[in-house]
Design a protein around this motif. Structure first.
Motif, PDB file in Angstrom:
ATOM      1  N   ASP A   1      16.785  26.605 -20.680  1.00 30.13           N
ATOM      2  CA  ASP A   1      17.219  25.307 -20.177  1.00 30.13           C
ATOM      3  C   ASP A   1      17.605  24.433 -21.357  1.00 30.13           C
ATOM      4  N   TRP A   2      18.661  23.642 -21.178  1.00 29.55           N
ATOM      5  CA  TRP A   2      19.095  22.716 -22.235  1.00 29.55           C
ATOM      6  C   TRP A   2      19.657  21.470 -21.562  1.00 29.55           C
ATOM      7  N   GLU A   3      18.849  20.436 -21.552  1.00 30.37           N
ATOM      8  CA  GLU A   3      19.199  19.165 -20.895  1.00 30.37           C
ATOM      9  C   GLU A   3      19.668  19.439 -19.460  1.00 30.37           C
ATOM     10  N   ASN A   4      20.934  19.161 -19.148  1.00 30.44           N
ATOM     11  CA  ASN A   4      21.420  19.312 -17.763  1.00 30.44           C
ATOM     12  C   ASN A   4      22.070  20.668 -17.501  1.00 30.44           C
ATOM     13  N   THR A   5      21.917  21.603 -18.455  1.00 33.40           N
ATOM     14  CA  THR A   5      22.565  22.909 -18.294  1.00 33.40           C
ATOM     15  C   THR A   5      21.681  23.999 -18.875  1.00 33.40           C
ATOM     16  N   LYS A   6      22.287  25.142 -19.183  1.00 32.37           N
ATOM     17  CA  LYS A   6      21.563  26.247 -19.804  1.00 32.37           C
ATOM     18  C   LYS A   6      22.409  26.789 -20.949  1.00 32.37           C
TER      19      LYS A   6
ATOM     20  N   GLN B   1      28.314  26.040 -12.970  1.00 29.88           N
ATOM     21  CA  GLN B   1      28.672  25.073 -14.012  1.00 29.88           C
ATOM     22  C   GLN B   1      29.705  25.645 -14.986  1.00 29.88           C
TER      23      GLN B   1
ATOM     24  N   ILE C   1      30.968  22.278 -20.882  1.00 33.02           N
ATOM     25  CA  ILE C   1      29.807  21.385 -21.044  1.00 33.02           C
ATOM     26  C   ILE C   1      29.289  21.464 -22.477  1.00 33.02           C
TER      27      ILE C   1
ATOM     28  N   LYS D   1      29.019  18.537 -25.448  1.00 31.32           N
ATOM     29  CA  LYS D   1      27.803  18.247 -26.218  1.00 31.32           C
ATOM     30  C   LYS D   1      28.090  18.312 -27.722  1.00 31.32           C
TER      31      LYS D   1
ATOM     32  N   SER E   1      30.884  18.971  -4.629  1.00 29.80           N
ATOM     33  CA  SER E   1      30.025  19.316  -5.770  1.00 29.80           C
ATOM     34  C   SER E   1      30.824  20.049  -6.848  1.00 29.80           C
TER      35      SER E   1
ATOM     36  N   GLU F   1      31.737  18.809 -10.733  1.00 29.96           N
ATOM     37  CA  GLU F   1      31.433  19.586 -11.939  1.00 29.96           C
ATOM     38  C   GLU F   1      32.651  19.653 -12.864  1.00 29.96           C
TER      39      GLU F   1
ATOM     40  N   GLN G   1      33.550  16.224 -14.460  1.00 23.87           N
ATOM     41  CA  GLN G   1      32.616  15.829 -15.521  1.00 23.87           C
ATOM     42  C   GLN G   1      33.123  16.240 -16.905  1.00 23.87           C
TER      43      GLN G   1
END
Length: 432
Positions: free
Chosen positions: A79-84, A139, A144, A148, A389, A393, A396
């Protein structure tokens, strides 16, 4: 320009840095193995190697970008903040994961080269993917991670202005057969009639003959609706027509039918037209070349784009054949029955041939949704929620939404009820 110091400038490193930095973030990138040149650079810069030089922006590198061929790589997803993410690289790095190595793994489709269980059509299964197993298929992780990376760079270089990127929509309409009953020939019509009777599908049998005798509109012929919808927009749909031979897998209309040729020419006046390559041509260069020439004879321009029947890709052969035939773009990268990001991205990327260790000119344009996948949800409201949804995604990360619909999706068949409304929602999302 971003300058990257590294201990070795490999083809893989060059490929993935240019994708993340240039294609996703809009920043040019160059590389150096000379410390003096790196120190002298006054703008964006970072080091990508095993040990940092000093207090510079540093990302600890994983070995995958400096290897050749395939190896048994251990993947541990966290897991990494809002994602993986995966390829953890420790606390000394500016980012806790090597996003460049992870992105290369996803975009090169490294996992699809490995031994896998395939479906009846020989396709790579969504359920075999890393994204499905670790629940990040929904995702666009590569995009993403790029965002980051941008945020981390921005903190280090607050005066630098990154170019803005906008959300796009590129609707695909797949035409495996332009008509359900018309122009199918005597033998196929008789065969279809027998099947209707044996399966007690008398309503379909009635429709078949009222269409053939001209008393009713063919249910698959939704092209008037498509053209009218196209006329309302400033950008063009991409419509793929099947023109190959009849086979066990593909059962389209014979391209020798004049009305079918006229239809393709008519659609090409309003939308962009591509080739829906037959199932048998996916790994057959000679057959693909024949179908490409047929389409070029119809549209009178060089064929730029294609998409494979049944969304089948056989790596690396499928893409190598496209490169050899100078097809510029492919729209097959996605899953038929699952919504999500097969390559972890909603940004087009160039095909990297892992066997030859070379970046090719073929642009892979992944799709994230096929109409069939929405049939899994029962109510129209649930379909709208799933669609909203997915759109969110992609928005974003200001990516490109590529949905695949079919000509028969816009028919009056109860199975596809509400899909015109869903298509309109997708189109409207571009201007929201």
């Amino acid at each position: 320009m971003l300058l990257v110091y590294t201990h070795k400038i490999s083809p893989r490193l060059n490929y993935i840095f240019k994708h993340i930095c240039t294609r996703v973030l809009g920043v040019n990138v160059s590389f150096t193995i000379k410390i003096e040149e790196f120190i002298a650079h006054s703008s964006l810069k970072m080091s990508y190697t095993k040990q940092h030089l000093g207090n510079e922006f540093f990302i600890k590198s994983h070995d995958i970008l400096f290897e050749q061929g395939l190896s048994d790589i251990e993947i541990n997803v966290h897991d990494w903040e809002n994602t993986k993410c995966f390829f953890y690289n420790g606390d000394s790095s500016a980012m806790p994961f090597d996003i460049f190595a992870a992105s290369f793994y996803m975009l090169s489709r490294y996992e699809e080269y490995l031994p896998q269980v395939r479906d009846d059509y020989g396709r790579f299964l969504a359920t075999q993917s890393l994204g499905y197993k670790y629940e990040f298929l929904h995702q666009p992780v590569v995009d993403i991670w790029a965002c980051k990376f941008k945020e981390a760079l921005q903190k280090q270089f607050p005066e630098f202005k990154f170019p803005e990127k906008k959300y796009k929509v590129k609707p695909i309409i797949d035409v495996p057969s332009p008509y359900a009953f018309k122009f199918k020939g005597v033998m196929r019509t008789l065969g279809g009639t027998a099947k209707d009777i044996l399966r007690l599908k008398f309503k379909r049998l009635y429709t078949r003959y009222t269409v053939i005798f001209g008393f009713k509109h063919d249910p698959f012929d939704t092209f008037k609706y498509i053209v009218n919808k196209q006329k309302q927009l400033s950008y063009k749909f991409l419509i793929f027509f099947f023109i190959g031979d009849y086979s066990t897998f593909d059962k389209g209309v014979n391209i020798n039918k004049r009305k079918y040729v006229s239809l393709i020419k008519h659609i090409a006046d309003y939308s962009n037209v591509g080739l829906k390559a037959s199932y048998l041509s996916v790994t057959n260069l000679k057959l693909l070349k024949k179908e490409k020439r047929k389409m070029e004879d119809i549209i009178n321009v060089a064929l730029r784009v294609s998409r494979n029947s049944f969304s089948k890709i056989s790596l690396p052969d499928t893409y190598r054949n496209m490169v050899q035939l100078e097809i510029k773009e492919d729209y097959t990268m996605g899953y038929v029955n699952y919504i999500g990001f097969r390559a972890g991205s909603c940004t087009p990327f160039l095909f990297y041939d892992l066997d030859y260790e070379v970046q090719t000119p073929l642009k892979v344009c992944p799709f994230q949704l096929m109409d069939y996948a929405l049939l899994k949800t029962t109510s129209l409201l649930d379909k709208k929620k799933v669609l909203a949804s997915l759109i969110n995604e992609i928005k974003q990360v200001n990516g490109e939404f590529v949905p695949v619909f079919h000509n028969y999706t816009f028919s009056d068949d109860q199975k596809w009820e509400g899909f015109k409304e869903l298509f309109n929602i997708i189109i409207a999302s571009r201007d929201e």
